[in-house]
Design an enzyme around this catalytic site. Structure first.
Site, short mmCIF file in Angstrom:
data_model
loop_
_atom_site.label_atom_id
_atom_site.label_comp_id
_atom_site.label_asym_id
_atom_site.label_seq_id
_atom_site.Cartn_x
_atom_site.Cartn_y
_atom_site.Cartn_z
N GLN A 128 0.85 -1.19 0.00
CA GLN A 128 0.00 0.00 0.00
C GLN A 128 0.88 1.24 0.00
OE1 GLN A 128 -2.29 0.31 3.55
NE2 GLN A 128 -3.67 1.87 2.75
N GLY A 129 0.70 2.11 -0.98
CA GLY A 129 1.49 3.34 -1.07
C GLY A 129 0.61 4.56 -0.85
N SER A 131 0.75 6.57 2.55
CA SER A 131 1.42 7.56 3.40
C SER A 131 2.63 8.17 2.71
CB SER A 131 1.91 6.90 4.70
OG SER A 131 0.84 6.29 5.36
N SER A 163 4.56 -1.20 4.04
CA SER A 163 4.88 -2.52 4.60
C SER A 163 5.08 -3.54 3.48
CB SER A 163 3.75 -3.00 5.51
OG SER A 163 3.52 -2.09 6.53
N GLU A 246 -9.69 -2.82 6.16
CA GLU A 246 -8.78 -3.18 7.25
C GLU A 246 -9.53 -3.54 8.52
OE1 GLU A 246 -6.08 -0.02 8.03
OE2 GLU A 246 -5.07 -0.21 6.11
N SER A 379 -3.80 6.36 13.84
CA SER A 379 -3.25 6.34 15.21
C SER A 379 -4.36 6.38 16.27
CB SER A 379 -2.33 7.53 15.41
OG SER A 379 -3.11 8.71 15.53
N GLU A 381 -4.78 8.45 18.59
CA GLU A 381 -5.33 9.80 18.77
C GLU A 381 -6.40 10.07 17.73
OE1 GLU A 381 -2.00 9.14 18.87
OE2 GLU A 381 -1.95 9.30 21.06
#
Ligand SMILES: Cc1cc2nc3c(=O)[nH]c(=O)nc-3n(C[C@H](O)[C@H](O)[C@H](O)COP(=O)(O)OP(=O)(O)OC[C@H]3O[C@@H](n4cnc5c(N)ncnc54)[C@H](O)[C@@H]3O)c2cc1C
Lengths: 404, 321
Positions: A128-129, A131, A163, A246, A379, A381
């Site tokens: 997966q590209g 970020s 990843s 996901e 994340s 947060e």
């Protein structure tokens, strides 16, 4: 659902027997400290074996070669996989979840025919590209530029944290095609063949010592227009399909694996304590063990509740976010207890179980790796903001969006 | 006690800081390492007399040296050779550093700083053995924690060392002060490093550090680092063993949240070794487990502060009720 699960007892017995007959009993010995090549070879082997058994792609539609399993069947299957301590098909994670979720909703017939069977044959590994160095939580600020030149696009920019890109053949790539549109508009979603000239990878060293993710540099990389998924400048909507994949049954598998992993923790707690007796005789250790044990049960309730909602045809709402927060914080406390129990011996580099779960018994590595879970896939947060705003209906902070 | 440094202490710290600033840089090629022991800087500090501060000035001054040195991403071994060894050994029995501190019951395990040590202080419970470490006697053990770790190739002959009867409790006391001092310096640097990062890192058009959920937790991290600093100084100043226990207990208890939050606020960067943070946080993490960890430290505090009441005290309590 309970009745449905009860009716599946024969199916459960089949799965259990199949795993007993097919899972190499010594796989953990072989994969502990295995090289990257051995790891890839074993993942391929195990995926193909699972496909032969009919268990490799349970959630894929039958028409595309998948299992077409009911939700309840998938629950049983993952429970049994966790119980057997079978490998996680980590190299195929994106290919098995993100790729079908994206292509079946947005892909062309040609794209589906080109890639879906290849995934199930075990030949295609994907990454997966999404970020970028300056676009993580705030994914919509991505800047990798794709410019149209006739029926091709020329791409320049940089992706990061991808990843397993070093093992992958294809990449789900998000780019900006309209630099004048800001944020979620003007984004286009591509399938990128990683063998294309101009693609360079750099492995990133992780705090555990391993390098499972990569930077991807894109210099004048040409992608044919037919590789667009969805429409030009409509990539943000496509990306939402990728991201929502996901948050399904993967968490059930992880919750089940954690339940099994707890047995490992418990057995380590039987070791002799430095001051005499066993570690588990110590009140503090006992209390922490119980805390983790109870929270694992609560996690399973949360997951069950979410699955039931989906099973009844409802939408999951903010539950996936709650579960992700709950799971990742629990994993951190679980593995921190492992480090405590492991004592001085848990502090040094040991051989890593390749393809293992998140609780391998090499507690320091498990503990450090647990930190990745509160960051990847949106994340903690960001998840808390989602729950606060959409669940508790509190006034908004800035628009959240997450990737990978 | 007054935490305001005296002029002499201030001068000592400034002199040290200027040396550390000039010579403490991490070589470019070591940025991705887990630990980098700067032997040149170690020798320079020794030649400049900083390891004599404990004897010439006092334990508090030695603790200040440990704290300052721990602020660097590079490692210089000061805790054991500038603080613990001088406080334990008579002046005429000084030892060569770097020094490794070793729990005797784990002699066969890997120990922090052993690969760089010329002397080991071995805690046998009641007694302590001062053992010269021969070159070649140690094999390095790979660890992700930001210290060199090593173990004895063969079980060392403790008879070859000097045995100091009854020094065990004192060793553990100063070891705990050294843990707190080293953790205080490293934690402070890690917090500052993170504060700078969240000021610069922008998401959703604003600095990560502008979110109150981030600010509040960073403030707590800052408070932990500051409190550790004061606890370490008090323990060094008073020489009371219970203060040493409290200082170690405090930091060993709070390390977990400190490490987690500081790495978390770096996002993906926080799970790599490409960003210096781990040079400090992994050191603090390593210190968390020593001298029996928080459990032993806490028990020790409780035993010393609240011993079982005597019969007379119990009688008074019953009457008071
Ligand atoms: C193990 C791992 C695997 C990954 N795999 C992939 C992959 O395969 N492909 C891919 O594209 N990406 C992948 N990622 C990237 C991942 O999606 C990002 O790391 C993540 O979205 C966070 O982005 P960032 O690292 O830029 O951190 P930032 O967005 O810079 O965040 C820094 C800190 O700020 C906090 N923060 C941000 N916004 C807010 C807010 N509104 N309120 C409060 N706090 C906030 C964050 O929570 C974090 O603590 C992976 C990451 C990890 C750790």
């Amino acid at each position: 659902m309970l009745q449905e699960l009860k009716d599946l007892e024969p199916f459960r017995a089949d799965v259990r027997a199949w795993l007993a007959a097919n899972l190499p009993a010594d796989w953990q010995d072989k994969m502990r400290g295995a090289s990257e090549d051995e790891h890839v070879a074993f993942q391929k082997f195990w995926f193909r074996r699972m496909m032969e058994g009919g268990f490799g792609a349970p959630h894929w539609p039958k028409a595309w070669g998948g299992g077409g399993f009911s939700f309840a069947q998938q629950i049983v299957l993952y429970e049994e996989i966790a119980r057997a301590g079978a490998p996680r098909l980590i190299l195929y994670f994106i290919a098995l979840h993100h790729v079908p979720a994206t292509l079946l909703e947005w892909g062309t017939e040609e794209q589906r025919r080109r890639h879906l069977p290849a995934v199930l044959s075990g030949e295609e590994i994907w990454c997966q590209g999404f970020s970028e160095p300056n676009a993580g939580s705030d994914l919509a600020s991505l800047r990798t530029r794709a410019e149209r030149r006739g029926d091709r696009f020329v791409v320049n920019g940089q992706k990061t944290w991808s990843s397993n890109a070093h093992h992958a053949h294809f990449c789900l790539l998000l780019t900006r095609t309209d630099p004048k549109s800001s944020k979620t508009r003007g984004i286009t979603y591509f399938i990128l063949d990683l063998k294309t000239p101009g693609v360079t990878l750099r492995p990133i060293k992780q705090i555990t010592g391993a390098s499972h993710f990569n930077e991807i540099f894109l210099d004048d990389v040409e992608i044919p227009a037919e590789n667009i998924v969805g429409q030009e400048n409509n990539g943000w909507a496509v990306a939402q399909s990728t991201l929502s994949s996901e948050r399904g049954l993967t968490i059930l598998e992880l919750a089940e694996r954690m339940r099994v992993g707890f047995e490992l923790l418990l057995s380590d707690a039987q070791s002799p304590a430095p001051a005499g007796g066993r570690l588990i005789d110590d009140d503090e250790i006992r209390r922490r063990l119980v805390d983790v044990h109870v929270r694992i049960q609560a996690l399973r309730f949360l997951v069950n509740e979410m699955l039931m909602q989906v099973l009844r045809g409802g939408k999951a709402g903010v539950e996936p976010s709650i579960i992700k927060i709950y799971y990742s914080e629990l994993l951190r406390d679980f593995t921190a207890l492992g480090v405590t129990i492991g004592g001085a011996g848990a502090q040094h580099l040991q051989a890593v179980l390749m393809g293992g779960g998140n609780e391998t018994g090499y507690w320091m590595q498990d503990y450090l790796y647990s930190w990745a879970w509160t960051i990847s896939g949106g994340s903690t947060e960001i998840q808390k903001n989602i729950v606060a705003e959409r669940g508790l209906r509190l006034p908004r902070e800035p628009q959240p969006a997450g990737a990978g | 006690m007054d935490f305001h440094l005296t002029e002499d202490q201030q001068a000592l710290v400034s002199a040290l800081q200027s040396i550390l600033q000039d010579h403490g840089e991490l070589p470019q090629g070591e940025r991705l390492s887990y630990a980098y022991h700067h032997s040149g800087l170690q020798a320079l500090l020794k030649a400049s007399g900083f390891f004599d501060a404990a004897r010439e000035m006092g334990a508090l001054e030695a603790a200040l040296i440990v704290i300052e040195a721990a602020r660097l991403p590079v490692l210089v071994e000061t805790g054991a050779s500038a603080l613990v060894a001088p406080m334990l050994l008579p002046a005429n029995e000084g030892v060569d550093g770097p020094v490794a501190l070793i729990a005797g019951r784990d002699l066969d395990k890997a120990h922090r700083n052993l690969p760089i040590a010329t002397t080991a202080l071995i805690d046998l419970g009641d007694d302590v053995v001062v053992l010269p470490v021969a070159a070649g006697a140690i094999e390095t053990v790979k660890s992700v924690l930001a210290f060199p770790y090593g173990r004895f190739r063969r079980a060392p002959d403790l008879g070859a060392g000097r045995r100091i009867a009854g020094a065990g409790p004192k060793l553990r006391q100063w070891w705990r002060v050294a843990i707190a001092a080293e953790a205080a310096g490293a934690a402070d640097s890690a917090v500052n490093f993170t504060v700078e990062y969240v000021k610069q890192r922008h998401v959703f058009g604003r600095a990560v550090g502008s979110f109150q959920s981030v600010q509040h937790r960073l403030v707590q991290c800052h408070a932990i680092a500051r409190a550790t600093y004061y606890m370490a100084l008090r323990a060094a100043w008073s020489g009371e063993s219970v203060h040493a226990d409290m200082a170690a207990c405090y930091v060993q208890q709070n390390v977990g949240r400190l490490l987690f939050d500081l790495h978390q606020f770096h996002g993906g960067m926080g799970v790599t070794t490409e960003h210096l943070l781990h040079f400090w946080t992994y050191r603090v993490r390593a210190l968390q487990a020593e001298v029996g960890g928080v459990n032993d430290a806490a028990r020790s505090v409780a035993t010393k502060l609240w011993p079982a009441p005597t019969v007379a005290q119990q009688g008074r309590l019953v009457q008071a009720r």
